[in-house]
Each structure stands twice: as structure tokens, then as C-alpha cells.
Motif scaffolding. Structure first.
Motif, short mmCIF file in Angstrom:
data_model
loop_
_atom_site.label_atom_id
_atom_site.label_comp_id
_atom_site.label_asym_id
_atom_site.label_seq_id
_atom_site.Cartn_x
_atom_site.Cartn_y
_atom_site.Cartn_z
N ASP A 14 0.88 -1.12 -0.03
CA ASP A 14 -0.09 0.03 -0.01
C ASP A 14 0.96 1.09 -0.04
O ASP A 14 1.92 1.16 0.54
N LEU A 15 0.49 2.32 -0.56
CA LEU A 15 1.19 3.48 -0.73
C LEU A 15 0.29 4.81 -0.29
O LEU A 15 -0.88 4.72 -0.60
N CYS A 16 0.72 5.72 0.07
CA CYS A 16 0.08 7.29 0.17
C CYS A 16 1.11 8.21 -0.06
O CYS A 16 2.24 8.12 0.15
N ALA A 17 0.72 9.46 -0.43
CA ALA A 17 1.53 10.50 -0.73
C ALA A 17 0.74 11.73 -0.14
O ALA A 17 -0.30 12.05 -0.25
N GLY A 18 1.64 12.45 0.70
CA GLY A 18 1.08 13.62 1.41
C GLY A 18 1.97 14.84 0.69
O GLY A 18 2.55 14.77 -0.29
N GLN A 19 2.00 16.02 1.51
CA GLN A 19 2.70 16.87 0.90
C GLN A 19 4.09 16.90 0.90
O GLN A 19 4.68 16.70 1.89
N SER A 20 4.91 16.64 -0.06
CA SER A 20 6.08 16.50 -0.32
C SER A 20 6.65 15.42 0.43
O SER A 20 8.08 15.28 0.95
N ARG A 21 5.79 14.25 0.56
CA ARG A 21 6.50 13.03 1.11
C ARG A 21 5.35 11.82 0.61
O ARG A 21 4.35 11.89 0.19
N THR A 22 6.18 10.57 0.67
CA THR A 22 5.39 9.40 0.33
C THR A 22 5.70 8.14 1.48
O THR A 22 6.84 8.46 1.97
#
Length: 172
Positions: A14-22
């Protein structure tokens, strides 16, 4: 094309991305995050090393897994702007969040940054402290008693043919 190096023999489930990070949940139940570390958004705690993955030798086996506590095994992750929440595999739904909680988004009843990691990382309390001790099997009812959940607590009642307090039951 080369993929992101998550470590020897590791792959993302599973992956997620936020502000300027993963962030990635790994096939072993671990979690790794990389990018801009704003308010412990990478989950490395109060001794954060700063941004990760922007220099040589910061990925792969050199990128530390996040310490979410003893026995915590992640199954999925969601990222917000400067925080992330991880769902554990425990049958009693457990979610742990870390990062910036300036609007309460980490779910721990505070507006501060969550930097206590490991066993000190508080799980999100979805029922405001009104856990179902019976379902979680954290009650202290006797083996010959029934547990009943009530608001803020529980009661124990001895089964038919037994007498006692419910915490301790004996044959009639």
C-alpha cells in the motif's frame, strides 16, 4: 525503469502521498516514509533526521522502518498534508497516526505534533474512551460469567448455575 528501493527483498502492499512525502506499507507489515519531514511527517520521532530520500544512501536498507510499537503490523496507510495514519492487522481495529496534529487530525485529543513513537504512540480512540472491553477481551469476568458492555465500563454476571460477583463465580 528503476523502482523505489524499499530494502532487500521488500515490496510495497500500500502507498500514500502527502505534501512532499510518500509512505509505503511493506510486505512484512512495516512502514517506511521518505521526503520532506515536516513535524514528524516521516514518523522518525522527536530525534528526526530531517528529510529522507533526497541524498545518496538514504533509501533501501538505509531507510529505517517506522517504529509503530511492539507487535504492530500495518495493513494500509493514508496520508494527509503533514501526517499519516496506519491501520494495523489486529482484529480489534487499531489505527496509529503520526506527524503534525495542529488541527487534531492525528486523533489523539491534542493539537500538537505526534513525535512519541513505538509503544508510546497512542492508538486513535474512535469511541471517546468508551471501548467495548467485552469485545476486546480486556474485561476481568470469570470464565463462568457473561460480560456486558455499558457506557464507559462493563459488567460481569455469573452464568446460570453459578453464583458470585461475576469476576469470581462458583457452582451453586
Amino acid at each position: 525503469p528503476a523502482g523505489v528501493d524499499l530494502g532487500s527483498g521488500r515490496s510495497a502492499v500500500d502507498l500514500c502521498a502527502g505534501q512532499s512525502r510518500t509512505c509505503a506499507v511493506l510486505d512484512n507489515g512495516g512502514v517506511k516514509c521518505w521526503g520532506f519531514d515536516n513535524g514528524n511527517a516521516l514518523g522518525q520521532g522527536s530525534g528526526s533526521t530531517g528529510d529522507l530520500g533526497d541524498e545518496l544512501n538514504e533509501m533501501g536498507d538505509n531507510l529505517p522502518e517506522i517504529d509503530l510499537g511492539t507487535g504492530f503490523s500495518a495493513t494500509s496507510i493514508a496520508c494527509g498534508q503533514t501526517f499519516a495514519c496506519v491501520l494495523g492487522s489486529d482484529s480489534a481495529v487499531e489505527v496509529k497516526c503520526f506527524g503534525s496534529g495542529f488541527s487534531g487530525q492525528t486523533g489523539i485529543g491534542s493539537r500538537s505534533r505526534v513525535s512519541n513513537m513505538g509503544d508510546a504512540l497512542i492508538p486513535v480512540d474512535f469511541d471517546g474512551g468508551l471501548a467495548d472491553e467485552c469485545a476486546l477481551e480486556t474485561d476481568n469476568c470469570d470464565a463462568n460469567a457473561q460480560c456486558s458492555d455499558i457506557v464507559g465500563s462493563f459488567t460481569c454476571t455469573c452464568n446460570s448455575g453459578y453464583t458470585g460477583t461475576g469476576v469470581s463465580c462458583s457452582d451453586v
